[in-house]
Design a protein around this motif. Structure first.
Motif, PDB file in Angstrom:
ATOM      1  N   HIS A 101      -4.946  16.751  17.088  1.00  0.00           N
ATOM      2  CA  HIS A 101      -6.073  16.537  16.245  1.00  0.00           C
ATOM      3  C   HIS A 101      -7.132  15.472  16.533  1.00  0.00           C
ATOM      4  O   HIS A 101      -7.142  14.479  15.868  1.00  0.00           O
ATOM      5  CB  HIS A 101      -5.440  16.544  14.540  1.00  0.00           C
ATOM      6  N   TYR A 102      -7.750  15.759  17.590  1.00  0.00           N
ATOM      7  CA  TYR A 102      -8.963  14.727  17.758  1.00  0.00           C
ATOM      8  C   TYR A 102     -10.055  15.560  17.428  1.00  0.00           C
ATOM      9  O   TYR A 102     -10.290  16.626  17.785  1.00  0.00           O
ATOM     10  CB  TYR A 102      -8.911  14.297  19.250  1.00  0.00           C
ATOM     11  N   PHE A 159      -5.396  24.512  19.427  1.00  0.00           N
ATOM     12  CA  PHE A 159      -6.017  23.301  20.077  1.00  0.00           C
ATOM     13  C   PHE A 159      -6.899  23.439  21.168  1.00  0.00           C
ATOM     14  O   PHE A 159      -7.025  22.699  22.036  1.00  0.00           O
ATOM     15  CB  PHE A 159      -5.069  22.159  20.256  1.00  0.00           C
ATOM     16  N   PHE A 161      -9.632  24.400  24.133  1.00  0.00           N
ATOM     17  CA  PHE A 161     -10.645  23.795  24.474  1.00  0.00           C
ATOM     18  C   PHE A 161     -11.271  24.249  25.831  1.00  0.00           C
ATOM     19  O   PHE A 161     -10.706  25.047  26.532  1.00  0.00           O
ATOM     20  CB  PHE A 161     -10.639  22.294  24.728  1.00  0.00           C
ATOM     21  N   TYR A 169     -15.807  17.168  26.532  1.00  0.00           N
ATOM     22  CA  TYR A 169     -14.602  17.368  25.615  1.00  0.00           C
ATOM     23  C   TYR A 169     -14.905  16.719  24.166  1.00  0.00           C
ATOM     24  O   TYR A 169     -14.594  17.353  23.153  1.00  0.00           O
ATOM     25  CB  TYR A 169     -13.354  17.043  26.326  1.00  0.00           C
ATOM     26  N   GLU A 172     -17.643  18.486  22.338  1.00  0.00           N
ATOM     27  CA  GLU A 172     -17.207  19.693  21.713  1.00  0.00           C
ATOM     28  C   GLU A 172     -16.036  19.494  20.517  1.00  0.00           C
ATOM     29  O   GLU A 172     -16.369  20.137  19.455  1.00  0.00           O
ATOM     30  CB  GLU A 172     -16.157  20.541  22.791  1.00  0.00           C
ATOM     31  N   LYS A 173     -15.248  18.690  20.496  1.00  0.00           N
ATOM     32  CA  LYS A 173     -14.179  18.467  19.691  1.00  0.00           C
ATOM     33  C   LYS A 173     -14.692  17.680  18.459  1.00  0.00           C
ATOM     34  O   LYS A 173     -14.422  17.828  17.206  1.00  0.00           O
ATOM     35  CB  LYS A 173     -13.171  17.468  20.154  1.00  0.00           C
ATOM     36  N   THR A 174     -15.901  16.905  18.541  1.00  0.00           N
ATOM     37  CA  THR A 174     -16.503  16.529  17.327  1.00  0.00           C
ATOM     38  C   THR A 174     -17.580  17.104  16.802  1.00  0.00           C
ATOM     39  O   THR A 174     -18.360  16.664  15.966  1.00  0.00           O
ATOM     40  CB  THR A 174     -17.126  14.999  17.902  1.00  0.00           C
TER      41      THR A 174
END
Length: 442
Positions: A101-102, A159, A161, A169, A172-174
């Motif tokens: 969970h970032y 999770f 990606f 990365y 993408e995650k934020t």
């Protein structure tokens, strides 16, 4: 009063495998203020709070992380009131293949324990063959570096990606909140040189990603980071286990891996509990079955859904029979990953499987010689629920990346039981059989 602050490395660990490079420190499965204070006053330079958030949805992960941080803030305040000034170095320890969970967890930590001048992504984990070079994170497969977006881990149904280039990365995650162009990169050349001035210039919780190919890279990086922290700079870390090795700077572990067999109880056979179903775990299971006399007991997940009570009764009977014959057992879940229409359904099914595995641990024969728990979430549930441990001390590693803890002498069911925490994606095909064989030899 002693005004010199004591540096304490505090790893909020999203599964219990982050201790896979250290020894002699505490793992906490509870995070009330009293337990945190106990860990803050412990002699070891670091401790782990096992949040198990990788097995939760994002909202639950945020809630648990927030509760830990609020209680940690209070514990630090109480320590200060008692005259013990502690400078915490907070690490959000997560998976070396970029699952987890970032930025949920680092955002919560920053909100509750900040402000921070920077947060660093440091996913390198050398014991597991994970390195970062030129901003891209790799998994070594047969000695060749493969970008982690080309591995099974990038296809994780929760999770997943699309890129192993860490600035992309992060973007993408934020969801673009932190664009790739805003991410600062610390190259191999940087971490092997003098970064003191650059660390001093960081501010406003800027995101940084760190290259590392060998432990000495992170040792050098950690020394400079801790020196900057002594001047008042505040940093947060999202890392795998190898950075913790660098921060802790521990001497060699007191018990050699080959000597771990001395802790097996009364020459009794052991149990392997395998919840992890990643490809590496399946290959290790196949090797274990082919090269040892361990009794395979299949936890059929289709039957779990259809008739859980009957499955439990059948496994219990077979466990008791094997124990009477002093024969080792491997309990393993169905290997194929079930497909679900939504993340919520997948997580709910995972909760059902986890609860079943906990019941199995709670009802294992009380005199087993040892327990090997395979998989991160499985291991967390084994420690916190199956064995109901509030804290456990890491004895050391029985092989690279595999921690051993010992149940306390006064445990109501399994006193002095040695438990191996064996991550799902660590070791070659033979690794599980090697650990099982070492302990079975006792």
């Amino acid at each position: 009063m002693n005004n010199a602050p004591l540096t304490k490395i505090i790893a909020i660990d999203d599964d219990p495998t982050g201790s896979q490079t250290v020894h002699s420190c505490l793992l906490l499965t509870r995070w009330d203020v009293a337990t945190l204070l106990e860990a803050l006053h412990d002699d070891a330079p670091l401790f782990f709070v096992l949040s198990n958030t990788r097995g939760m949805d994002a909202a639950s992960a945020a809630s648990v992380t927030r509760e830990i941080c609020v209680n940690l803030r209070e514990a630090l305040a109480q320590a200060a009131d008692a005259g013990v000034m502690i400078q915490p170095v907070v690490v959000s320890r997560s998976d070396s293949t970029l699952r987890g969970h970032y930025p949920v967890e680092t955002d919560v930590i920053a909100a509750e324990l900040g402000p921070f001048d920077a947060h660093f992504l440091v996913p390198a984990f050398f014991e597991g063959g994970r390195i970062t070079r030129d901003g891209t994170h790799y998994l070594l497969v047969d000695g060749e570096p493969v970008p982690v977006h080309d591995t099974e881990f990038a296809k994780d149904s929760v999770f997943g990606f699309s890129t192993a280039f860490l600035p992309d990365y992060v973007a993408e995650k934020t969801g673009g909140r932190i664009p790739a162009s805003a991410v600062q990169r610390f190259s191999l050349h940087d971490v092997r040189g003098d970064i003191g001035g650059r660390l001093q210039a960081l501010h406003d919780n800027v995101c940084c990603v760190v290259d590392a190919e060998q432990q000495s890279d992170l040792d050098q990086f950690a020394q400079q980071v801790l020196a900057a922290a002594q001047t008042g700079k505040r940093f947060l870390f999202r890392s795998a286990a190898s950075l913790l090795t660098a921060f802790a700077a521990l001497p060699p572990q007191p018990v050699a891996p080959a000597a771990m067999a001395q802790f097996v109880r009364n020459g009794k056979a052991g149990v392997v509990l395998m919840g992890s179903h990643v490809g590496k775990s399946t290959l290790q299971l196949q090797y274990l079955l082919a090269h040892t006399d361990v009794l395979p007991l299949h936890i059929d997940l289709e039957q779990l859904v259809a008739d859980e009570a009957a499955l439990f009764a059948d496994l219990q009977a077979q466990l008791q029979a094997a124990n009477q014959q002093n024969r080792g057992v491997v309990l393993y879940t169905s290997r194929a990953e079930k497909q679900f229409a939504s993340k919520a359904e997948r997580l709910a099914f995972g909760d059902q499987v986890a609860a079943f595995l906990v019941r199995l641990v709670q009802h294992l024969p009380a005199d087993i010689g040892f327990l090997i728990s395979k998989g991160g979430i499985t291991s967390n549930d084994t420690l916190s629920k199956g064995l109901a441990l509030r804290t456990a001390r890491v004895l050391g590693q029985i092989r690279a990346g595999c921690s051993v803890v010992i149940c306390p002498d006064d445990h109501p069911r399994f006193p002095t039981l040695p438990v191996v925490i064996f991550p799902g994606n660590v070791g070659g095909d033979e690794a599980l059989a090697e650990v099982y064989g070492l302990l079975s030899a006792a």
